[in-house]
Design a protein around this motif. Structure first.
Motif, PDB file in Angstrom:
ATOM      1  N   UNK A  73      73.733  78.841  25.782  1.00 55.37           N
ATOM      2  CA  UNK A  73      74.252  79.627  26.882  1.00 55.37           C
ATOM      3  C   UNK A  73      75.755  79.747  26.784  1.00 55.37           C
ATOM      4  N   UNK A  74      76.359  80.519  27.679  1.00 58.13           N
ATOM      5  CA  UNK A  74      77.804  80.725  27.624  1.00 58.13           C
ATOM      6  C   UNK A  74      78.571  79.454  27.956  1.00 58.13           C
ATOM      7  N   UNK A  97      78.812  79.697  41.274  1.00 56.81           N
ATOM      8  CA  UNK A  97      79.491  78.530  40.681  1.00 56.81           C
ATOM      9  C   UNK A  97      80.960  78.478  41.090  1.00 56.81           C
ATOM     10  N   UNK A  98      81.476  77.261  41.112  1.00 55.21           N
ATOM     11  CA  UNK A  98      82.890  76.993  41.370  1.00 55.21           C
ATOM     12  C   UNK A  98      83.401  76.092  40.246  1.00 55.21           C
ATOM     13  N   UNK A  99      84.703  75.873  40.181  1.00 53.33           N
ATOM     14  CA  UNK A  99      85.226  74.964  39.138  1.00 53.33           C
ATOM     15  C   UNK A  99      84.600  73.566  39.199  1.00 53.33           C
ATOM     16  N   UNK A 100      84.093  73.176  40.361  1.00 47.50           N
ATOM     17  CA  UNK A 100      83.445  71.862  40.479  1.00 47.50           C
ATOM     18  C   UNK A 100      82.126  71.789  39.706  1.00 47.50           C
ATOM     19  N   UNK A 101      81.617  72.914  39.274  1.00 44.43           N
ATOM     20  CA  UNK A 101      80.396  72.937  38.461  1.00 44.43           C
ATOM     21  C   UNK A 101      80.704  72.792  36.973  1.00 44.43           C
ATOM     22  N   UNK A 102      81.960  72.681  36.621  1.00 43.49           N
ATOM     23  CA  UNK A 102      82.318  72.424  35.229  1.00 43.49           C
ATOM     24  C   UNK A 102      81.759  71.082  34.793  1.00 43.49           C
ATOM     25  N   UNK A 103      80.949  71.097  33.740  1.00 48.46           N
ATOM     26  CA  UNK A 103      80.244  69.887  33.316  1.00 48.46           C
ATOM     27  C   UNK A 103      79.723  70.066  31.895  1.00 48.46           C
ATOM     28  N   UNK A 104      79.271  68.962  31.340  1.00 47.05           N
ATOM     29  CA  UNK A 104      78.376  69.025  30.193  1.00 47.05           C
ATOM     30  C   UNK A 104      76.956  69.058  30.760  1.00 47.05           C
ATOM     31  N   UNK A 154      78.859  72.166  26.851  1.00 47.20           N
ATOM     32  CA  UNK A 154      79.958  72.210  27.807  1.00 47.20           C
ATOM     33  C   UNK A 154      79.988  73.578  28.486  1.00 47.20           C
ATOM     34  N   UNK A 155      80.035  73.564  29.799  1.00 51.46           N
ATOM     35  CA  UNK A 155      80.215  74.795  30.560  1.00 51.46           C
ATOM     36  C   UNK A 155      81.439  74.617  31.448  1.00 51.46           C
ATOM     37  N   UNK A 156      82.360  75.539  31.326  1.00 52.91           N
ATOM     38  CA  UNK A 156      83.584  75.530  32.123  1.00 52.91           C
ATOM     39  C   UNK A 156      83.562  76.721  33.063  1.00 52.91           C
ATOM     40  N   UNK A 157      83.869  76.456  34.330  1.00 56.60           N
ATOM     41  CA  UNK A 157      83.955  77.525  35.316  1.00 56.60           C
ATOM     42  C   UNK A 157      85.428  77.795  35.590  1.00 56.60           C
ATOM     43  N   UNK A 158      85.858  78.964  35.202  1.00 53.92           N
ATOM     44  CA  UNK A 158      87.272  79.306  35.335  1.00 53.92           C
ATOM     45  C   UNK A 158      87.440  80.812  35.276  1.00 53.92           C
TER      46      UNK A 158
END
Length: 122
Positions: free
Chosen positions: A8-9, A87-94, A117-121
């Motif tokens: 996934x992205x 999603x928000x930056x708080x959903x940034x996770x592996x 790794x997924x980064x929300x930004x």
């Protein structure tokens, strides 16, 4: 041996929907008593179970994420998918996918993907 592979992205914008797929090989997602989970680990924090889909297609979700989470499967492709909305930056996770055997009232996790790794930004 069962193998799981997330895809996934790696970057998602805030307010969008995160979508990840877990491809399973070496075993069927319809195998009785197996549950297929999504688990994540934010930076510097512990593992958080998000939800699962069972061998029969029933789903279960973490109460804290239930309103934003959907897990589905494609048995023809032997894979299952996570969607996390708004999603928000708080959903940034592996994000990990994993399999668990349900036995005598407990879930026993045996196989994991390597994580993505997924980064929300923006």
């Amino acid at each position: 041996q069962v193998q799981l592979q997330e895809s996934g992205p790696g970057l998602v914008k805030p307010s969008q929907t995160l979508s990840l797929t877990c491809a399973v090989s070496g075993g069927s997602i319809r195998t009785t008593y197996y549950y297929w989970s999504w688990i994540r680990q934010p930076p510097g924090k512990g593992l958080e179970w998000m939800g699962h889909i069972s061998y029969s297609g029933t789903t279960g979700y973490s109460p804290s994420l239930k309103s934003r989470t959907s897990i589905s499967r494609d048995t023809s492709k032997n894979q299952f998918t996570l969607q996390l909305s708004s999603v928000t930056p708080e959903d940034t996770s592996v994000y990990y996918c994993a399999s668990a055997l349900y036995y005598s009232g407990s879930y026993y996790y045996g196989y994991w993907g390597q994580g993505t790794q997924v980064t929300v930004s923006s």
